[in-house]
Write a protein that holds these residues in place. Sequence first.
Motif, PDB file in Angstrom:
ATOM      1  N   ARG A  13     -28.898  32.109   4.097  1.00 18.22           N
ATOM      2  CA  ARG A  13     -30.292  32.056   4.523  1.00 18.22           C
ATOM      3  C   ARG A  13     -31.126  32.869   3.540  1.00 18.22           C
ATOM      4  O   ARG A  13     -30.871  34.063   3.333  1.00 18.22           O
ATOM      5  N   GLN A  14     -32.095  32.213   2.926  1.00 16.21           N
ATOM      6  CA  GLN A  14     -32.897  32.842   1.883  1.00 16.21           C
ATOM      7  C   GLN A  14     -34.256  33.255   2.429  1.00 16.21           C
ATOM      8  O   GLN A  14     -34.953  32.474   3.073  1.00 16.21           O
ATOM      9  N   TYR A  15     -34.633  34.515   2.167  1.00 15.69           N
ATOM     10  CA  TYR A  15     -35.962  35.033   2.449  1.00 15.69           C
ATOM     11  C   TYR A  15     -36.579  35.490   1.126  1.00 15.69           C
ATOM     12  O   TYR A  15     -35.860  35.624   0.126  1.00 15.69           O
ATOM     13  N   PRO A  16     -37.886  35.766   1.104  1.00 14.70           N
ATOM     14  CA  PRO A  16     -38.506  36.198  -0.150  1.00 14.70           C
ATOM     15  C   PRO A  16     -37.854  37.427  -0.785  1.00 14.70           C
ATOM     16  O   PRO A  16     -37.714  37.502  -2.007  1.00 14.70           O
ATOM     17  N   HIS A  17     -37.442  38.395   0.031  1.00 15.83           N
ATOM     18  CA  HIS A  17     -36.886  39.635  -0.525  1.00 15.83           C
ATOM     19  C   HIS A  17     -35.487  39.949   0.013  1.00 15.83           C
ATOM     20  O   HIS A  17     -35.028  41.092  -0.078  1.00 15.83           O
ATOM     21  N   PHE A  18     -34.833  38.950   0.581  1.00 16.96           N
ATOM     22  CA  PHE A  18     -33.496  39.179   1.149  1.00 16.96           C
ATOM     23  C   PHE A  18     -32.781  37.842   1.286  1.00 16.96           C
ATOM     24  O   PHE A  18     -33.407  36.806   1.525  1.00 16.96           O
ATOM     25  N   GLY A  52     -29.311  30.951  17.579  1.00 12.49           N
ATOM     26  CA  GLY A  52     -30.147  29.777  17.353  1.00 12.49           C
ATOM     27  C   GLY A  52     -31.603  30.108  17.136  1.00 12.49           C
ATOM     28  O   GLY A  52     -32.456  29.210  17.139  1.00 12.49           O
ATOM     29  N   LEU A  53     -31.917  31.403  16.936  1.00 19.90           N
ATOM     30  CA  LEU A  53     -33.306  31.813  16.721  1.00 19.90           C
ATOM     31  C   LEU A  53     -33.722  31.622  15.268  1.00 19.90           C
ATOM     32  O   LEU A  53     -34.919  31.537  14.968  1.00 19.90           O
ATOM     33  N   VAL A  54     -32.742  31.584  14.377  1.00 19.29           N
ATOM     34  CA  VAL A  54     -32.979  31.337  12.955  1.00 19.29           C
ATOM     35  C   VAL A  54     -32.001  30.260  12.505  1.00 19.29           C
ATOM     36  O   VAL A  54     -30.810  30.325  12.825  1.00 19.29           O
ATOM     37  N   LYS A  55     -32.512  29.275  11.792  1.00 18.60           N
ATOM     38  CA  LYS A  55     -31.653  28.203  11.290  1.00 18.60           C
ATOM     39  C   LYS A  55     -31.220  28.523   9.870  1.00 18.60           C
ATOM     40  O   LYS A  55     -32.057  28.800   9.004  1.00 18.60           O
ATOM     41  N   PRO A  56     -29.914  28.490   9.579  1.00 17.20           N
ATOM     42  CA  PRO A  56     -29.461  28.792   8.226  1.00 17.20           C
ATOM     43  C   PRO A  56     -29.850  27.679   7.254  1.00 17.20           C
ATOM     44  O   PRO A  56     -30.018  26.524   7.649  1.00 17.20           O
ATOM     45  N   ASP A  57     -29.974  28.037   5.990  1.00 18.93           N
ATOM     46  CA  ASP A  57     -30.264  27.042   4.959  1.00 18.93           C
ATOM     47  C   ASP A  57     -29.046  26.169   4.692  1.00 18.93           C
ATOM     48  O   ASP A  57     -29.181  25.003   4.315  1.00 18.93           O
TER      49      ASP A  57
END
Length: 298
Positions: A13-18, A52-57
């Motif tokens: 899972r990609q975020y802007p800074h993590f 299920g609160l965040v969907k992985p890439d």
Amino acid sequence: MSATAFELSNISRQYPHFALQDMNLSLPKGEIMGLIGPNGAGKSTTIRILMGLVKPDSGSVSVLGHAVPEQQVEAKYGVGYASEDMRLYKQATVQWHMEFVRKVYLQQWDQGYAESLLKRFDVLPQQKVKGLSHGQRVKTGLLLILARRPDLLILDEPTTGLDPVARKEVLNELIEVMADDDRSILFSSHNTQDVEQLSDHITFIDRGKVVSSHDKESYVESWRRMRLRWDSDKALPKHQGITETFRNGQSVVLTIKQADEEVKQLYQQAGADIQSIERMSLEEIFVAEVESSRVESI
């Protein structure tokens, strides 16, 4: 039926800074996994993906045999989730919350167990949430989860901010819950003492990666700190199990990841005077493991 409470396979899972990177993690049914990591390591992101609160890439998630997020409704019916930032309705009573959860989980709710938890947690059902202490609010949240007898407990920093007495009460109840061998717990905490007391399995996470994941007993037994005197001007012998070497004059302290008789013999044969070989606390092991993994990634 799946033999695991949950499985994360190649999760990213990609975020802007993590970024959470290629995570593989599973928990056998009936076991407690302690999830340890510094702030920003990815613990809460991992838990949110499980819920299920965040969907992985990329990658796949299975919770109690159900694919998440596709079948998260079915999965969540068997999951009890608590986090440090959970909120209850301040103007409502503890009893109101109990009745609300009972109606949602009618077939699972154990009223006798709920009433016994009220007594053990020293919480009054007629009291409003706004009048509860922080410890009482935490215990009330756990009561609402435990009383419906979930198959999997996911606890994100459940003892944060508790005084020592309240913390011990919460930990004792979680230990009692595990008397049922079919119930599983994922326990995320900064407090390594809590994790060491509760867990069958230890997982260290840092910078979005699983640094290490092992059963607690064999893992803790494998780490040692060796203190010795080295009078020679020659370089110290090297061993792949040594993660850190600290030398001050003739005094040397070695941190050893795979401590065995071979390491001891290596230094004895080289002429070192071994003064002590000490066990390490889980916190010391965690710091050594993370520092070692960061050095390797440079």
